[in-house]
Design a protein around this motif. Sequence first.
Motif, short mmCIF file in Angstrom:
data_model
loop_
_atom_site.label_atom_id
_atom_site.label_comp_id
_atom_site.label_asym_id
_atom_site.label_seq_id
_atom_site.Cartn_x
_atom_site.Cartn_y
_atom_site.Cartn_z
N GLY A 134 38.40 39.11 45.08
CA GLY A 134 37.74 38.11 45.59
C GLY A 134 36.05 38.15 44.94
N LEU A 137 35.93 37.84 41.31
CA LEU A 137 36.07 36.44 40.96
C LEU A 137 34.92 35.58 41.17
CD1 LEU A 137 39.93 35.74 41.77
CD2 LEU A 137 38.77 35.62 39.45
N SER A 138 34.38 35.87 42.24
CA SER A 138 33.08 35.14 42.59
C SER A 138 31.95 35.59 41.36
CB SER A 138 32.63 35.60 43.85
OG SER A 138 32.28 36.88 44.01
N GLU A 140 32.52 36.50 38.50
CA GLU A 140 32.66 35.92 37.32
C GLU A 140 32.44 34.37 37.28
OE1 GLU A 140 35.35 33.02 35.65
OE2 GLU A 140 36.62 33.99 37.12
N GLU A 141 32.82 33.66 38.06
CA GLU A 141 32.45 32.37 38.30
C GLU A 141 31.03 32.09 38.42
OE1 GLU A 141 34.37 31.23 42.02
OE2 GLU A 141 36.30 30.65 40.99
N GLN A 146 32.96 26.85 33.91
CA GLN A 146 34.53 26.37 33.96
C GLN A 146 34.76 26.14 32.26
OE1 GLN A 146 36.72 26.27 36.33
NE2 GLN A 146 35.44 27.43 37.90
N GLN A 201 36.44 41.51 34.00
CA GLN A 201 36.06 40.07 34.38
C GLN A 201 36.81 39.42 33.18
OE1 GLN A 201 31.70 39.47 34.25
NE2 GLN A 201 31.41 40.46 36.29
N LEU A 204 40.32 38.69 34.67
CA LEU A 204 40.40 37.75 35.67
C LEU A 204 39.80 36.35 35.35
CD1 LEU A 204 38.11 40.03 38.27
CD2 LEU A 204 40.54 39.17 38.55
N PHE A 205 38.92 36.30 34.59
CA PHE A 205 38.55 34.88 33.96
C PHE A 205 39.94 34.24 33.39
CE2 PHE A 205 37.52 31.83 30.87
CZ PHE A 205 36.42 31.14 31.00
N VAL A 207 43.10 34.68 33.94
CA VAL A 207 43.98 34.40 35.12
C VAL A 207 43.63 33.08 35.77
CG1 VAL A 207 45.02 35.26 37.40
CG2 VAL A 207 44.85 36.89 35.41
N ARG A 208 42.29 33.32 36.25
CA ARG A 208 41.65 32.25 36.80
C ARG A 208 41.79 30.81 35.85
NH1 ARG A 208 39.89 31.55 42.20
NH2 ARG A 208 38.27 30.06 42.31
N HIS A 209 41.67 30.92 34.78
CA HIS A 209 41.55 29.71 33.94
C HIS A 209 42.82 29.34 33.11
CE1 HIS A 209 37.43 29.16 35.23
NE2 HIS A 209 37.21 30.18 34.76
#
Length: 213
Positions: A134, A137-138, A140-141, A146, A201, A204-205, A207-209
């Motif tokens: 978490g 990810l925060s 990275e965001e 996006q 990072q 994680l990017f 996976v997130r996107h």
Amino acid sequence: MADAIKVLIVDDHQVVRRGLRTFLEVQDDIEVVGEAADGAEGVARTEELKPDIVLMDVKMPGMDGIDALRRLRELDHPARVLIVTSFTEQRTVIPALRAGAAGYVYKDVDPDALAGAIRSVHAGHILLQPEVAGVLLSQEESNSGQGRGGSLTEREREVLGLIADGRSNREIARALVLSEKTVKTHVSNILMKLDLADRTQAALFAVRHGLTR
């Protein structure tokens, strides 16, 4: 045990090393190939024994686990490192992940869960505890927009997908039939375009996107 997952245990406490060895040696698909008492010895034993997985403590005298991780990454060693630690603070765990760890578990982990973690990391997955995932990810965001994934070339997307699979530069080069130098250039371009600090990072990017393979 030719097909067994070869594991090296790096911890400064002999009791911990003995406990880990005792449990892991009863697993049919895991073979403990050696032990080390600090980071420097762990790096040397990794080069000598060529394990698949290194179970690495963080806090050790002399060279600690994070410095050992950095040294292994400099050597581009294919062994994947799973942190086994009693320290839960993010200021300890996150630097280890940034140094190249494939994941981490706590020393009080259930034995079966530890074996499962070893198998997961060996299969190429990145193993993150929810609280650390978490935080990363925060970060990275906050550091990347996006829409920036759209700025990647098709080849860079392929490389990013393999990073998310936990592949080293050497493994990516082999999979895509490229030189390691070319892969390093692609990785640098990915980090620059996405404004990310490191491979963790980037994974994680991806996976997130939805950029995983």
